[in-house]
Design a protein around this motif. Structure first.
Motif, mmCIF file in Angstrom:
data_model
loop_
_atom_site.group_PDB
_atom_site.id
_atom_site.type_symbol
_atom_site.label_atom_id
_atom_site.label_comp_id
_atom_site.label_asym_id
_atom_site.label_seq_id
_atom_site.Cartn_x
_atom_site.Cartn_y
_atom_site.Cartn_z
ATOM 1 N N VAL A 12 52.115 40.138 59.956
ATOM 2 C CA VAL A 12 50.826 39.971 60.638
ATOM 3 C C VAL A 12 50.152 38.651 60.298
ATOM 4 N N GLY A 13 50.785 37.853 59.428
ATOM 5 C CA GLY A 13 50.291 36.512 59.182
ATOM 6 C C GLY A 13 49.416 36.318 57.961
ATOM 7 N N LEU A 14 49.376 37.322 57.066
ATOM 8 C CA LEU A 14 48.616 37.108 55.835
ATOM 9 C C LEU A 14 49.305 36.043 54.987
ATOM 10 N N THR A 15 48.527 35.302 54.229
ATOM 11 C CA THR A 15 49.099 34.368 53.269
ATOM 12 C C THR A 15 49.567 35.176 52.060
ATOM 13 N N PRO A 16 50.405 34.584 51.216
ATOM 14 C CA PRO A 16 50.800 35.294 50.002
ATOM 15 C C PRO A 16 49.600 35.684 49.129
ATOM 16 N N VAL A 17 48.588 34.837 49.039
ATOM 17 C CA VAL A 17 47.380 35.160 48.260
ATOM 18 C C VAL A 17 46.680 36.368 48.870
ATOM 19 N N GLU A 18 46.558 36.399 50.186
ATOM 20 C CA GLU A 18 45.954 37.557 50.856
ATOM 21 C C GLU A 18 46.806 38.811 50.630
ATOM 22 N N GLY A 19 48.132 38.628 50.598
ATOM 23 C CA GLY A 19 49.023 39.759 50.320
ATOM 24 C C GLY A 19 48.814 40.327 48.922
ATOM 25 N N VAL A 20 48.612 39.445 47.943
ATOM 26 C CA VAL A 20 48.318 39.898 46.577
ATOM 27 C C VAL A 20 47.017 40.693 46.577
ATOM 28 N N ASN A 21 46.013 40.181 47.253
ATOM 29 C CA ASN A 21 44.722 40.884 47.309
ATOM 30 C C ASN A 21 44.860 42.232 48.002
ATOM 31 N N ALA A 22 45.694 42.291 49.048
ATOM 32 C CA ALA A 22 45.892 43.554 49.767
ATOM 33 C C ALA A 22 46.589 44.595 48.887
ATOM 34 N N VAL A 23 47.542 44.163 48.069
ATOM 35 C CA VAL A 23 48.285 45.099 47.226
ATOM 36 C C VAL A 23 47.473 45.501 45.993
ATOM 37 N N PHE A 24 46.826 44.552 45.345
ATOM 38 C CA PHE A 24 46.196 44.823 44.051
ATOM 39 C C PHE A 24 44.669 44.881 44.103
ATOM 40 N N GLY A 25 44.074 44.528 45.246
ATOM 41 C CA GLY A 25 42.611 44.510 45.335
ATOM 42 C C GLY A 25 42.012 45.884 45.372
ATOM 43 N N ALA A 26 40.717 45.917 45.180
ATOM 44 C CA ALA A 26 39.972 47.187 45.190
ATOM 45 C C ALA A 26 39.901 47.734 46.613
ATOM 46 N N VAL A 27 40.099 49.028 46.729
ATOM 47 C CA VAL A 27 39.978 49.711 48.016
ATOM 48 C C VAL A 27 38.547 50.198 48.167
ATOM 49 N N HIS A 28 37.959 49.888 49.294
ATOM 50 C CA HIS A 28 36.548 50.281 49.517
ATOM 51 C C HIS A 28 36.456 51.572 50.264
#
Length: 69
Positions: free
Chosen positions: A53-69
Motif C-alpha cells: 500500500v506504499g508505506l515507508t519502512p519507518v511507517e511500517g515499523v510504527n504500524a507494527v510496534f506503535g500504540a493502538v488507539h
C-alpha cells in the motif's frame, strides 16, 4: 507464466526485500528488535501488505510496534 510476469514478480520481490531490510534496520536502530530476530509468517504478511500500500519502512515499523488507539 510469461517472461514478463516472471520479471514483474522478481522486481516486486527485490523491492520488497530492500524495503524489509530498511524496516529491520530502523526497528533495530530504535530498539524495537534485537538479533536474533525471527520474523513470523503473520508479521511477514502484514509487512508485505504495508509495502504493497506504499508505506515507508519507518511507517511500517510504527504500524507494527506503535500504540493502538
Amino acid at each position: 507464466m510469461s517472461a514478463e510476469h516472471s520479471a514483474e514478480l522478481s522486481k516486486h520481490e527485490t523491492e520488497l526485500r530492500v524495503w524489509m531490510s530498511e524496516w529491520y534496520d530502523h526497528a533495530f536502530s530504535i530498539g524495537f528488535i534485537r538479533p536474533p530476530f525471527i520474523l513470523d509468517d503473520v508479521t511477514a504478511s502484514r509487512l508485505e501488505g504495508y509495502f504493497n500500500v506504499g508505506l515507508t519502512p519507518v511507517e511500517g515499523v510504527n504500524a507494527v510496534f506503535g500504540a493502538v488507539h
